[in-house]
Design an enzyme around this catalytic site. Structure first.
Site, mmCIF file in Angstrom:
data_model
loop_
_atom_site.group_PDB
_atom_site.id
_atom_site.type_symbol
_atom_site.label_atom_id
_atom_site.label_comp_id
_atom_site.label_asym_id
_atom_site.label_seq_id
_atom_site.Cartn_x
_atom_site.Cartn_y
_atom_site.Cartn_z
ATOM 1 N N GLY A 174 0.823 -1.213 0.000
ATOM 2 C CA GLY A 174 0.000 0.000 0.000
ATOM 3 C C GLY A 174 0.851 1.254 0.000
ATOM 4 O O GLY A 174 0.525 2.246 0.654
ATOM 5 N N ALA B 46 2.984 2.688 -5.272
ATOM 6 C CA ALA B 46 2.694 1.729 -6.350
ATOM 7 C C ALA B 46 1.388 0.995 -6.095
ATOM 8 O O ALA B 46 0.563 0.830 -7.002
ATOM 9 C CB ALA B 46 3.844 0.735 -6.481
ATOM 10 N N GLU C 187 8.794 12.148 -4.186
ATOM 11 C CA GLU C 187 7.916 13.309 -4.047
ATOM 12 C C GLU C 187 7.989 14.248 -5.237
ATOM 13 O O GLU C 187 7.360 15.283 -5.226
ATOM 14 C CB GLU C 187 8.287 14.033 -2.748
ATOM 15 C CG GLU C 187 8.367 13.054 -1.584
ATOM 16 C CD GLU C 187 8.168 13.666 -0.227
ATOM 17 O OE1 GLU C 187 8.850 14.647 0.059
ATOM 18 O OE2 GLU C 187 7.318 13.169 0.539
ATOM 19 N N LYS D 210 5.863 21.889 -10.449
ATOM 20 C CA LYS D 210 7.248 21.645 -10.870
ATOM 21 C C LYS D 210 7.368 21.902 -12.369
ATOM 22 O O LYS D 210 6.628 21.322 -13.164
ATOM 23 C CB LYS D 210 7.611 20.182 -10.542
ATOM 24 C CG LYS D 210 8.955 19.756 -11.086
ATOM 25 C CD LYS D 210 9.314 18.336 -10.677
ATOM 26 C CE LYS D 210 10.564 17.877 -11.399
ATOM 27 N NZ LYS D 210 10.908 16.477 -11.130
ATOM 28 N N LEU E 100 8.819 -0.312 -6.856
ATOM 29 C CA LEU E 100 10.186 -0.687 -6.472
ATOM 30 C C LEU E 100 10.423 -2.188 -6.559
ATOM 31 O O LEU E 100 11.557 -2.629 -6.697
ATOM 32 C CB LEU E 100 10.479 -0.176 -5.060
ATOM 33 C CG LEU E 100 10.443 1.358 -4.904
ATOM 34 C CD1 LEU E 100 10.578 1.772 -3.441
ATOM 35 C CD2 LEU E 100 11.539 2.019 -5.743
ATOM 36 N N GLU F 89 16.012 11.802 -12.196
ATOM 37 C CA GLU F 89 15.068 12.431 -13.138
ATOM 38 C C GLU F 89 13.616 12.144 -12.754
ATOM 39 O O GLU F 89 12.709 12.244 -13.580
ATOM 40 C CB GLU F 89 15.359 11.988 -14.582
ATOM 41 C CG GLU F 89 16.559 12.703 -15.208
ATOM 42 C CD GLU F 89 16.224 14.116 -15.729
ATOM 43 O OE1 GLU F 89 15.062 14.513 -15.700
ATOM 44 O OE2 GLU F 89 17.179 14.810 -16.158
HETATM 45 P P1 FAD Z 1 6.906 0.993 -0.784
HETATM 46 O O1 FAD Z 1 6.570 2.397 -0.546
HETATM 47 O O2 FAD Z 1 8.105 0.430 -0.076
HETATM 48 O O3 FAD Z 1 5.641 0.142 -0.377
HETATM 49 C C1 FAD Z 1 5.718 -1.246 -0.140
HETATM 50 C C2 FAD Z 1 4.421 -1.702 0.470
HETATM 51 O O4 FAD Z 1 4.454 -3.129 0.599
HETATM 52 C C3 FAD Z 1 4.145 -1.159 1.866
HETATM 53 O O5 FAD Z 1 2.783 -0.817 2.000
HETATM 54 C C4 FAD Z 1 4.465 -2.329 2.770
HETATM 55 O O6 FAD Z 1 3.732 -2.295 3.966
HETATM 56 C C5 FAD Z 1 4.015 -3.489 1.891
HETATM 57 N N1 FAD Z 1 4.626 -4.765 2.258
HETATM 58 C C6 FAD Z 1 5.911 -5.151 2.090
HETATM 59 N N2 FAD Z 1 6.095 -6.386 2.608
HETATM 60 C C7 FAD Z 1 4.901 -6.778 3.093
HETATM 61 C C8 FAD Z 1 4.450 -7.954 3.770
HETATM 62 N N3 FAD Z 1 5.270 -8.982 4.066
HETATM 63 N N4 FAD Z 1 3.161 -8.011 4.150
HETATM 64 C C9 FAD Z 1 2.302 -6.977 3.870
HETATM 65 N N5 FAD Z 1 2.675 -5.866 3.266
HETATM 66 C C10 FAD Z 1 3.965 -5.762 2.874
HETATM 67 N N6 FAD Z 1 10.163 8.371 -7.426
HETATM 68 C C11 FAD Z 1 9.772 9.456 -8.114
HETATM 69 O O7 FAD Z 1 8.984 9.344 -9.046
HETATM 70 N N7 FAD Z 1 10.237 10.688 -7.774
HETATM 71 C C12 FAD Z 1 11.155 10.868 -6.799
HETATM 72 O O8 FAD Z 1 11.523 11.997 -6.512
HETATM 73 C C13 FAD Z 1 11.642 9.728 -6.121
HETATM 74 N N8 FAD Z 1 12.577 9.835 -5.147
HETATM 75 C C14 FAD Z 1 13.043 8.699 -4.547
HETATM 76 C C15 FAD Z 1 14.109 8.771 -3.655
HETATM 77 C C16 FAD Z 1 14.638 7.615 -3.085
HETATM 78 C C17 FAD Z 1 15.806 7.704 -2.169
HETATM 79 C C18 FAD Z 1 14.048 6.365 -3.366
HETATM 80 C C19 FAD Z 1 14.563 5.112 -2.722
HETATM 81 C C20 FAD Z 1 12.981 6.284 -4.232
HETATM 82 C C21 FAD Z 1 12.492 7.434 -4.844
HETATM 83 N N9 FAD Z 1 11.466 7.365 -5.778
HETATM 84 C C22 FAD Z 1 11.075 8.468 -6.454
HETATM 85 C C23 FAD Z 1 10.784 6.100 -5.999
HETATM 86 C C24 FAD Z 1 9.464 6.096 -5.222
HETATM 87 O O9 FAD Z 1 9.708 6.347 -3.871
HETATM 88 C C25 FAD Z 1 8.770 4.762 -5.373
HETATM 89 O O10 FAD Z 1 8.679 4.439 -6.734
HETATM 90 C C26 FAD Z 1 7.392 4.809 -4.806
HETATM 91 O O11 FAD Z 1 7.381 5.299 -3.514
HETATM 92 C C27 FAD Z 1 6.755 3.446 -4.838
HETATM 93 O O12 FAD Z 1 7.209 2.624 -3.823
HETATM 94 P P2 FAD Z 1 6.484 1.244 -3.660
HETATM 95 O O13 FAD Z 1 5.025 1.479 -3.453
HETATM 96 O O14 FAD Z 1 6.908 0.359 -4.775
HETATM 97 O O15 FAD Z 1 7.149 0.642 -2.339
#
Ligand code: FAD
Length: 503
Positions: free
Chosen positions: A15, A18, A51, A80, A336, A345
């Protein structure tokens, strides 16, 4: 009628940005005909960064029917217009990759070729003077594009957003739940596979609950709970091209001027981001642990904030690269879990969006036809590889020689796909954009020139236009852009008037 049974139960694991972007878009498109369930764990939490965006996100918002002002208000957002790069090509150098158009193309030859003729003769104004986004950004101005003045650069203003990642996930969660998405709180402790085909069959939560599904979207973040831990899809490591592997993030108080752009300042072994929001500034130091310790990296970050920090610095570890397949069996990785290009970028949220769009385009029946899955994966690979090349360009095209990190980047081998672009540019200022790749010609142009790379020659047909006409043509555009920006409101004023956050 389709021979295969339909996919009916969709389970989204995670949640974060993504997970909720996937849930919101699928709920909208599937119109309640499919069950969509999001499983997330508050205990694990989200990565909490991410962000800054690129303009394509406005398409996502409009498909969902999101009101832009409301969205900005709810996420403490700002506008932006581009990214300013400081100290990249060499120390003391500054340029912007501004979104949108640059100059005015003629049907024969691109605008930048006329500018190049003047530039190579030492008679050109800076390239950025021809971009309305860039001139407005530098002067702290913002408004949305308008068609009210015919043939005006005001129609070319191209914007994206900065927003609070935590508030964005909450905003999309509210939207998704209102569209009928179910949310389950709980930690997944086991993934069960079908014995006959190895597809994911169900997930077991810590409290014993079992969640079954036909189709799983893995949005579990870096851990790749289904795509990697369960299906062992494999990872293609790109850290030899993009060696940064850590980020330290810390918010600080707002500055007096609300700048409508992201800033990326190069440091001795990485770079620092600055993302202005309404209630704070997001900062982070992306760096390579091989060349700088975490303590040093933290000290550099804290010494370069606009004001008092609002939380303790937090370290995030990552490896650049991508999964060998975005889609494997009945699992699609989004966010991710599918891989990570570092945030230079601001492309990760865009990749989430485009993966969802592709998923909708290739939506499967219960047969999961490998032909469709292979095509999906080939398109996803192409998209990510081209973005990767664009990011590598920033590191590689540099004169910096002041640290081992920069010496490594300057002299490293680069992918042949990027080398071809550099060769075309250097030969005659040609910009090659292969079918469907994300970054446009003006984007490549600004970074190539901004990093200090100039071609040996310009397009020969530029000389068809008499010399004085070239000077007038190029000079006129500069004046029109500047006059247009005079009429634009300040960024802060615009926000105060239309979309100020409530708290
Ligand atoms: P996460 O936010 O990690 O979410 C993972 C989810 O999975 C969470 O809800 C967690 O609870 C759940 N989960 C995991 N394991 C389990 C389990 N066993 N049981 C139940 N639930 C589970 N993108 C941009 O477009 N612009 C930016 O400026 C940018 N800056 C960034 C800077 C950094 C340093 C990083 C690392 C990334 C950046 N990104 C940026 C990328 C962006 O942060 C991610 O693409 C975005 O937040 C999506 O993350 P996610 O949802 O894939 O993962």
């Amino acid at each position: 009628m389709n021979a295969q049974p339909p996919v009916k139960n969709l389970v989204i694991v995670g949640g974060g940005t993504a997970g909720w972007m996937s849930a919101a878009a699928l709920a909208k498109v599937l119109r309640g005909r499919y069950r969509i369930r999001v499983v997330e764990s508050d205990e694990i939490g989200i990565v909490g960064v991410g962000e800054a965006t690129i303009p394509a996100i406005r398409l996502y918002n409009s498909v969902l029917g999101i009101d832009e002002d409301e969205f900005i208000r709810e996420t403490q957002g700002t506008f932006k217009l581009g990214i300013e790069f400081v100290d990249w090509g060499r120390l003391g150098n500054r340029y912007m990759h501004a979104f949108g158009k640059l100059g005015q193309d003629r049907w024969t030859v691109d605008f930048h070729q006329y500018w190049l003729k003047l530039r190579l003769a030492g008679r050109a104004a800076p390239l950025e003077n021809y971009s309305i986004n860039r001139v407005a950004a530098l002067r702290g101005k913002f408004m949305r594009a308008t068609q009210e003045v015919p043939n005006s650069p005001l129609a070319d203003i191209t914007h994206a957003f900065h927003f609070d990642a935590g508030l964005y996930a909450k905003f999309l969660r509210r939207y998704s739940e209102a569209q009928g998405v179910d949310r389950t709180e709980g930690k997944i402790v086991e993934t069960r596979l079908h014995p006959h085909n190895g597809h994911v069959a169900s997930l077991r939560l810590e409290n014993g609950e079992v969640i079954e599904g036909d189709f799983f979207i893995d949005c579990s973040g870096f851990r790749g709970l289904l795509i990697e831990q369960a299906l062992q899809t494999g990872f293609e490591d790109w850290s030899h091209w993009l060696p940064c592997d850590r980020a330290i993030a810390v918010p600080c108080v707002s500055a007096p001027v609300l700048t409508p752009y992201t800033r990326a300042t190069a440091r001795s072994a990485g770079w620092q981001w600055r993302i202005p929001l309404q209630h704070r500034i997001g900062n982070g130091h992306v760096h390579c642990s091989q060349y700088v310790s975490e303590d040093e990296a933290t000290a550099i970050l804290l010494a370069n904030l606009d004001g008092e920090r609002l939380a303790e610095p937090r370290t995030i570890r990552f490896k650049t690269g991508k999964r060998r397949k975005f889609w494997n069996k009945n699992v699609v990785a989004v966010g991710l879990s599918s891989g990570f290009l570092e945030p230079l970028e601001s492309t990760s949220i865009h990749l989430i969006q485009s993966t969802i769009a592709r998923l909708i385009g290739f939506f499967p029946d219960g047969g999961f036809d490998p032909v469709l899955v292979d095509e999906f994966n080939a398109q996803a690979d192409f998209e990510m590889e081209r973005i990767r090349d664009f990011i590598i360009l920033h590191y590689h095209a540099t004169e910096r020689d002041d640290s081992p990190f920069w010496r490594h980047c300057r002299t490293m081998q680069i992918p042949p796909t990027l080398q071809r672009k550099l060769d075309m540019w250097q030969a005659q200022g040609r910009l090659v954009r292969d079918n469907g790749e994300l970054f446009t010609e003006p984007g490549w142009l600004q970074v190539l020139e901004g990093q200090g790379l100039l071609p040996r020659a310009y397009h020969p047909l530029v000389d068809v236009m008499p010399e004085g006409e070239v000077t007038d043509f190029v000079g006129r555009i500069q004046q029109v852009v500047s006059r247009c920006v005079d009429t634009m409101p300040d960024h802060a004023e615009f926000i105060a008037r239309y979309c100020k956050a409530r708290t």
